[in-house]
Design a protein around this motif. Structure first.
Motif, PDB file in Angstrom:
ATOM      1  N   VAL A  34       0.699  -1.456  -0.005  1.00 25.88           N
ATOM      2  CA  VAL A  34       0.065  -0.456  -0.267  1.00 25.88           C
ATOM      3  C   VAL A  34       1.309   1.162   0.343  1.00 25.88           C
ATOM      4  O   VAL A  34       1.973   1.112   0.960  1.00 25.88           O
ATOM      5  N   LEU A  35       0.264   2.159  -0.598  1.00 30.05           N
ATOM      6  CA  LEU A  35       1.070   3.481  -0.525  1.00 30.05           C
ATOM      7  C   LEU A  35      -0.262   4.806  -0.561  1.00 30.05           C
ATOM      8  O   LEU A  35      -1.100   4.314  -0.943  1.00 30.05           O
ATOM      9  N   ARG A  36       0.561   5.614   0.135  1.00 36.29           N
ATOM     10  CA  ARG A  36       0.022   6.520   0.430  1.00 36.29           C
ATOM     11  C   ARG A  36      -0.047   7.820  -0.578  1.00 36.29           C
ATOM     12  O   ARG A  36       1.456   8.601  -0.302  1.00 36.29           O
ATOM     13  N   VAL A  37      -0.639   8.911  -0.842  1.00 36.16           N
ATOM     14  CA  VAL A  37      -0.449   9.723  -2.018  1.00 36.16           C
ATOM     15  C   VAL A  37      -1.961  10.830  -2.055  1.00 36.16           C
ATOM     16  O   VAL A  37      -2.468  10.415  -1.597  1.00 36.16           O
ATOM     17  N   GLY A  38      -1.201  12.046  -2.778  1.00 35.08           N
ATOM     18  CA  GLY A  38      -1.689  13.403  -3.411  1.00 35.08           C
ATOM     19  C   GLY A  38      -2.325  13.711  -1.454  1.00 35.08           C
ATOM     20  O   GLY A  38      -2.454  15.418  -2.173  1.00 35.08           O
ATOM     21  N   GLU A  39      -1.730  14.090  -0.088  1.00 37.73           N
ATOM     22  CA  GLU A  39      -1.596  14.577   0.780  1.00 37.73           C
ATOM     23  C   GLU A  39      -1.037  15.924   0.291  1.00 37.73           C
ATOM     24  O   GLU A  39      -1.899  17.562   1.081  1.00 37.73           O
ATOM     25  N   PHE A  40      -0.192  16.277  -0.325  1.00 38.05           N
ATOM     26  CA  PHE A  40       0.239  18.012  -0.170  1.00 38.05           C
ATOM     27  C   PHE A  40      -0.050  18.598  -2.403  1.00 38.05           C
ATOM     28  O   PHE A  40       0.644  19.269  -2.603  1.00 38.05           O
ATOM     29  N   ALA A  41      -0.231  17.800  -3.146  1.00 39.42           N
ATOM     30  CA  ALA A  41      -0.599  17.622  -4.835  1.00 39.42           C
ATOM     31  C   ALA A  41      -1.709  18.646  -4.979  1.00 39.42           C
ATOM     32  O   ALA A  41      -2.104  19.219  -6.091  1.00 39.42           O
ATOM     33  N   TRP A  42      -2.324  19.502  -3.917  1.00 36.21           N
ATOM     34  CA  TRP A  42      -3.017  20.259  -4.805  1.00 36.21           C
ATOM     35  C   TRP A  42      -3.350  21.055  -5.822  1.00 36.21           C
ATOM     36  O   TRP A  42      -3.598  21.391  -6.455  1.00 36.21           O
ATOM     37  N   GLY A  43      -1.838  21.940  -5.706  1.00 40.91           N
ATOM     38  CA  GLY A  43      -1.013  22.627  -6.799  1.00 40.91           C
ATOM     39  C   GLY A  43      -0.677  22.017  -7.855  1.00 40.91           C
ATOM     40  O   GLY A  43      -1.276  22.191  -9.151  1.00 40.91           O
ATOM     41  N   LYS A  44      -1.337  20.952  -7.948  1.00 42.56           N
ATOM     42  CA  LYS A  44      -0.781  19.909  -9.527  1.00 42.56           C
ATOM     43  C   LYS A  44      -1.789  18.961  -9.797  1.00 42.56           C
ATOM     44  O   LYS A  44      -2.604  19.039 -10.791  1.00 42.56           O
ATOM     45  N   MET A  45      -3.177  18.988  -8.859  1.00 43.22           N
ATOM     46  CA  MET A  45      -4.461  18.715  -8.836  1.00 43.22           C
ATOM     47  C   MET A  45      -5.516  20.071  -9.936  1.00 43.22           C
ATOM     48  O   MET A  45      -6.496  19.359 -10.025  1.00 43.22           O
ATOM     49  N   GLU A  46      -4.732  21.270  -8.931  1.00 44.00           N
ATOM     50  CA  GLU A  46      -5.715  22.263  -9.847  1.00 44.00           C
ATOM     51  C   GLU A  46      -4.056  23.257 -10.056  1.00 44.00           C
ATOM     52  O   GLU A  46      -4.272  24.504  -9.660  1.00 44.00           O
ATOM     53  N   PRO A  47      -4.132  23.431 -11.302  1.00 38.12           N
ATOM     54  CA  PRO A  47      -3.276  23.806 -11.664  1.00 38.12           C
ATOM     55  C   PRO A  47      -3.561  25.366 -11.368  1.00 38.12           C
ATOM     56  O   PRO A  47      -3.058  26.919 -11.251  1.00 38.12           O
ATOM     57  N   ARG A  48      -5.072  25.587 -11.927  1.00 33.16           N
ATOM     58  CA  ARG A  48      -5.559  27.307 -12.476  1.00 33.16           C
ATOM     59  C   ARG A  48      -7.133  26.771 -11.425  1.00 33.16           C
ATOM     60  O   ARG A  48      -7.382  25.681 -11.877  1.00 33.16           O
ATOM     61  N   GLU A  49      -7.397  28.253 -11.274  1.00 34.41           N
ATOM     62  CA  GLU A  49      -8.623  27.823  -9.919  1.00 34.41           C
ATOM     63  C   GLU A  49      -9.713  27.488 -11.161  1.00 34.41           C
ATOM     64  O   GLU A  49     -10.058  27.897 -12.153  1.00 34.41           O
ATOM     65  N   GLY A  50     -10.655  26.312 -10.424  1.00 31.04           N
ATOM     66  CA  GLY A  50     -11.542  25.277 -11.380  1.00 31.04           C
ATOM     67  C   GLY A  50     -11.175  25.082 -12.600  1.00 31.04           C
ATOM     68  O   GLY A  50     -12.294  24.556 -12.748  1.00 31.04           O
ATOM     69  N   VAL A  51      -9.544  24.615 -12.527  1.00 30.41           N
ATOM     70  CA  VAL A  51      -9.409  23.872 -13.453  1.00 30.41           C
ATOM     71  C   VAL A  51      -8.391  23.070 -12.776  1.00 30.41           C
ATOM     72  O   VAL A  51      -7.881  22.880 -12.219  1.00 30.41           O
ATOM     73  N   TYR A  52      -9.091  21.163 -13.223  1.00 32.82           N
ATOM     74  CA  TYR A  52      -8.101  20.280 -12.627  1.00 32.82           C
ATOM     75  C   TYR A  52      -8.161  19.164 -13.771  1.00 32.82           C
ATOM     76  O   TYR A  52      -7.930  19.707 -14.211  1.00 32.82           O
ATOM     77  N   SER A  53      -7.073  18.524 -12.763  1.00 36.44           N
ATOM     78  CA  SER A  53      -5.985  17.587 -13.529  1.00 36.44           C
ATOM     79  C   SER A  53      -5.921  16.755 -12.578  1.00 36.44           C
ATOM     80  O   SER A  53      -4.626  16.508 -11.970  1.00 36.44           O
ATOM     81  N   PHE A  54      -6.660  15.387 -13.003  1.00 38.18           N
ATOM     82  CA  PHE A  54      -6.133  14.379 -12.476  1.00 38.18           C
ATOM     83  C   PHE A  54      -5.352  12.585 -13.172  1.00 38.18           C
ATOM     84  O   PHE A  54      -5.397  11.927 -12.622  1.00 38.18           O
ATOM     85  N   ASP A  55      -5.270  13.489 -14.252  1.00 38.74           N
ATOM     86  CA  ASP A  55      -4.374  12.374 -15.205  1.00 38.74           C
ATOM     87  C   ASP A  55      -3.763  11.746 -14.973  1.00 38.74           C
ATOM     88  O   ASP A  55      -3.495  10.240 -14.717  1.00 38.74           O
ATOM     89  N   TRP A  56      -2.654  12.839 -14.666  1.00 40.18           N
ATOM     90  CA  TRP A  56      -1.438  11.864 -13.442  1.00 40.18           C
ATOM     91  C   TRP A  56      -1.363  11.273 -12.825  1.00 40.18           C
ATOM     92  O   TRP A  56      -0.926   9.890 -12.273  1.00 40.18           O
TER      93      TRP A  56
END
Length: 647
Positions: A34-56
Motif C-alpha cells: 500500500v502507498l499513501r498519495v495526494g496529501e500535498f498535491a493540490w497545486g498539481k490537481m488544480e493548476p489554475r482556479e477551477g481547472v482540475y487535472s487528475f490524469d497523472w
C-alpha cells in the motif's frame, strides 16, 4: 479492513513518470502492498482556479493497482496552492500576535474562512468523483495532521465565531460570568463581544483558555465532517484523518463521522513503550483495527536529521508493534527521500537515488513475518482492564495544571499504563462503554463528566466491576471550576469518606503502609481521608502530619467495589490492588499481548534493546522461528515471538 497492509507515503507529483515502474519494483522488494498519495498535491490537481487535472494521478493509481499495490488517497486541503492563498487572504490563519501566516509552509489554512471551506468542498468533490469507485483505493485520509497549531487561528472570523460559540453555549453573558467566576478581579464581561481570546502575554484565565481551545477543536471537527460527508457520497472505502500523539484534539470527537482511526507518530529509539500506550488507545476508539499512517524508518528531520540513532532491530520491532496491538496497516514516512525542499534530511525506505538503507531490510523481514502470522493477527483481543484517558482532562490540565510541571499524558502513561504491560489493556475515553471490563482505572480524571458518567460507573460497580479511581479525579466541572460543597462532586458520598486534608505538592516527606504493615508507595499529590462506616481503609499514612489518616479507601457496592486513591501508588501496588494474574511473569522490558483464538496465543516483544525473560506456563511454539519453548526463556534485544500453546 480484514487484510494487513505495510506501506509508505509516496509523492509521485515530485518524480518523473518514468520513476513509477522503478518504485513499484522497490515496493515489491520490501513486501509493501500500500502507498499513501495526494496529501500535498493540490497545486498539481488544480493548476489554475477551477481547472482540475487528475490524469497523472489516475495513471499512478492504475499502475500500482495492476502491480498488486493499493492506495490510500488523501485530500490535499492542508496545502492550498500559492495562487489561491495569495488571492484570498482570509484563507490563511492569523497567529496570536496578529500576524497573517505567510504562504511558505503547510497546515496553515483558517478553518473558519467560508472561502477556504468552499475551495475544500470543490477539490474534495472533484477527487471523489474521479477516485471514489476505483478498486485500487482502499481508504481515504482527510487533510494532514489536523491540530490547533499555535493555539489556533486568531483572525477576525475566528474571534467572531468564538463569541457566537460562547453565546450558543451559555445563552447569556451573566451565565458565562457566573460559570467562570469573572467577578474575581472585577473582570465581568458586559457582552459576548467583549470576550477576547487568551494571548500569551496575559495571565490567562483557565476557563477562557479551555473555552478557546474547545472552540478551535470544534471548528476542526466541522472541517473534517464537511469533507467526510462529501466522500461518503462517492466511496465505500473507509475514511479517516491522520492525527498525532496528542488527545487534546479529541480522537473520539474527530473520528465520530469517520470509519477508521489513523495515527502518525515519530518516537525516538527508547520510546516504543510510549507508542504502545497510543496503540491500546487507538484500538478502543472504534473497537476495530486502526491504521498507522506515518512513522519514521530510521530518523526524521527537516533541514537536518533528528530523533537520534535507532539501533539494529528497532525499526523491525516498530513495524511489528502496531499489528501486535490491533492495527491492520503500518505506513512509513516516507517511501523515497525528497530531492529538495523543507524535509530534505528526513529518513526513508529508499534514498533520493533509489537505494535501500540498512533499516529497509528490517521492514522486509517484518513484512514477511507479519504476513505469515496474518491468521493470528486477524483474531480479536479481549481486555479485562481499562484505563481512562480523557481529552477533557488533557485540556483542563493544559489550562490549569494544578500540580507543578504536570504532564497529564506522560503521568498517566508512566505511572499507571506501564504497570500493566503484561496485561491486555484498553485505554479509553470517558464516554467509552465499560460493561465488558473487570477493572476500570481512572486517575487524574479531573472532570468526571457529570451525572451520566456517575450513573454508568455506579452500575458497573454494582454489577461486579472494580473501579480504581483517583488521585485528583472529579475535582472540577467542565468550566475548570472547583466544587464549593466538597472537594469532589460525588466521590466522597460514593466511597464514604471525608477528605480531611489535601496537598497537591510533590515531595519526599509522606510515607504510608498497607493495613497488613507492608509499605505503600505514595507520590505526586496527597489526599488524607477519614472513612465512614461501611468503608475500609486499605492503606494509611505513616507518620507526619497525616499520620493515621487513610490514603487508599475501599467501598463495596453491590457485587463490586470502588477503590479511592489519595496519591499515586507504585507499579507493584497497582498490580496488588487489581488482583488479576498477568499473561505471563516477564521482565519489564518485554511487552505481552494475548490474542483470541482456540489456543492461547501471545505476542511478546522486547522494546528496550536489552535481554529480557518470560516464564511460560506450559509448552509453546514460536510461529516465527518454529522453536518449541517452555519454562523460563530468554528474550533477545528487539526480538518478537508469536507463541502458540501446544499442551
Amino acid at each position: 479492513m480484514k487484510k494487513l497492509f505495510i506501506g509508505a507515503a509516496y509523492y509521485p507529483e515530485l518524480w518523473d513518470v518514468a520513476e513509477v515502474d522503478k518504485d513499484i519494483e522497490r515496493c515489491k522488494s520490501l513486501g509493501l502492498n500500500v502507498l499513501r498519495v495526494g496529501e500535498f498535491a493540490w497545486g498539481k490537481m488544480e493548476p489554475r482556479e477551477g481547472v482540475y487535472s487528475f490524469d497523472w494521478l489516475v495513471y499512478v493509481v492504475d499502475k500500482l493497482y495492476d502491480a498488486g499495490i493499493y492506495t490510500v488517497m488523501c485530500t490535499p486541503t492542508c496545502t492550498p496552492p500559492r495562487y489561491m492563498l495569495d488571492k484570498y487572504e482570509e484563507m490563511r490563519n492569523v497567529s496570536d500576535r496578529g500576524v497573517r501566516s505567510k504562504t511558505s509552509w503547510r497546515c496553515h489554512p483558517c478553518k473558519t474562512s467560508p472561502i477556504m471551506r468552499e475551495k475544500n468542498r470543490a477539490i474534495v468533490t472533484q477527487m471523489a468523483k474521479v477516485f471514489g469507485t476505483h478498486p485500487g483505493i482502499i481508504g481515504w485520509q482527510i487533510d494532514n495532521e489536523l491540530y490547533p497549531y499555535g493555539g489556533g487561528c486568531y483572525c477576525p472570523l475566528c474571534v467572531a465565531g468564538f463569541r457566537k460559540y460562547l453565546e450558543d453555549k451559555f445563552g447569556t453573558v451573566d451565565a458565562l460570568n457566573e460559570a467562570w467566576g469573572m467577578s474575581r478581579w472585577s473582570l465581568d464581561y458586559q457582552s459576548f463581544d467583549a470576550v477576547d481570546p487568551p494571548l500569551p502575554d496575559q495571565w490567562k484565565h483557565p476557563s477562557l483558555v479551555k473555552a478557546w481551545w474547545d472552540f478551535q477543536c470544534y471548528k476542526i471537527r466541522t472541517y473534517v465532517e464537511e469533507q467526510a460527508e462529501i466522500l461518503h457520497k462517492y466511496t465505500k472505502a473507509p475514511i479517516g484523518t491522520d492525527m498525532m500523539a496528542n488527545n487534546n484534539l479529541s480522537y473520539y470527537d474527530i473520528t465520530k463521522p469517520l470509519d477508521v482511526v489513523q495515527f502518525n507518530h515519530y518516537n525516538t529509539a527508547d520510546e516504543l513503550y510510549q507508542t504502545e500506550f497510543w496503540y491500546d488507545f487507538l484500538r478502543a476508539v472504534k473497537d476495530k483495527p486502526f491504521w498507522v499512517t506515518e512513522t519514521q524508518v530510521g530518523w526524521n528531520g527537516s533541514e537536518f536529521a533528528n530523533c537520534g540513532y535507532r539501533p539494529i532491530g528497532n525499526c523491525y520491532v516498530n513495524t511489528w508493534l502496531p499489528f501486535a496491538h490491533g492495527a491492520n496497516m503500518n505506513m512509513y514516512w516516507l517511501f523515497r527521500a525528497h530531492k529538495n525542499g523543507h524535509e530534505l534530511a528526513h529518513g526513508s525506505l529508499y534514498s533520493t537515488a533509489g537505494r535501500e538503507y540498512h533499516v529497509s531490510n528490517e521492514v522486509r523481514q517484518a513484512a514477511s513475518e507479519i504476513d505469515s502470522c496474518k491468521d493470528i493477527l486477524a483474531a480479536g483481543m479481549h481486555c479485562e482492564i481499562a484505563l481512562h484517558y480523557s481529552s477533557t482532562a488533557a485540556n483542563t490540565f493544559a489550562a490549569a495544571g494544578m500540580l507543578k510541571d504536570f504532564d497529564y499524558t506522560a503521568t498517566l502513561r508512566d505511572k499507571f499504563y506501564t504497570a500493566l504491560n503484561h496485561y491486555n489493556v484498553d485505554v479509553i475515553e470517558i464516554v467509552h462503554h465499560i460493561c465488558q471490563y473487570r477493572v476500570v482505572i481512572s486517575p487524574f480524571l479531573c472532570y468526571a463528566n457529570g451525572d451520566e458518567f456517575y450513573e454508568r460507573i455506579t452500575e458497573f460497580v454494582k454489577n461486579g466491576g472494580m473501579w480504581i479511581v483517583g488521585p485528583m479525579t472529579d475535582i472540577v466541572d467542565s468550566n475548570v471550576t472547583k466544587y464549593k460543597d466538597a472537594p469532589y462532586s460525588f466521590l466522597e458520598q460514593l466511597v464514604g469518606v471525608y477528605t480531611k486534608y489535601q496537598k497537591p505538592i510533590d515531595n519526599d516527606v509522606f510515607r504510608a503502609k498497607f493495613i497488613d504493615g507492608s509499605p505503600c508507595g505514595v507520590s505526586m499529590c496527597f489526599d488524607a481521608y477519614e472513612v465512614c462506616d461501611g468503608t475500609t481503609s486499605l492503606a494509611k499514612y505513616d507518620g507526619g502530619e497525616f499520620d493515621g489518616l487513610t490514603v487508599i479507601a475501599e467501598k463495596k457496592i453491590g457485587m463490586g467495589k470502588v477503590i479511592l486513591l489519595g496519591s499515586v501508588p507504585t507499579h507493584a501496588d497497582i498490580k496488588r490492588l487489581i488482583g488479576l494474574e498477568p499473561i505471563f511473569n516477564a521482565s519489564d522490558n518485554v511487552t505481552l499481548i494475548r490474542r483470541d483464538g482456540k489456543v492461547k496465543t501471545v505476542i511478546a516483544a522486547e522494546i528496550e534493546n536489552s535481554i529480557g525473560f518470560i516464564e511460560l506456563d506450559g509448552t509453546y511454539k514460536d510461529r516465527i522461528s518454529g522453536d518449541v519453548l517452555s519454562g523460563k526463556i530468554t528474550v533477545a534485544p528487539y526480538k518478537v515471538l508469536v507463541l502458540e500453546k501446544t499442551d
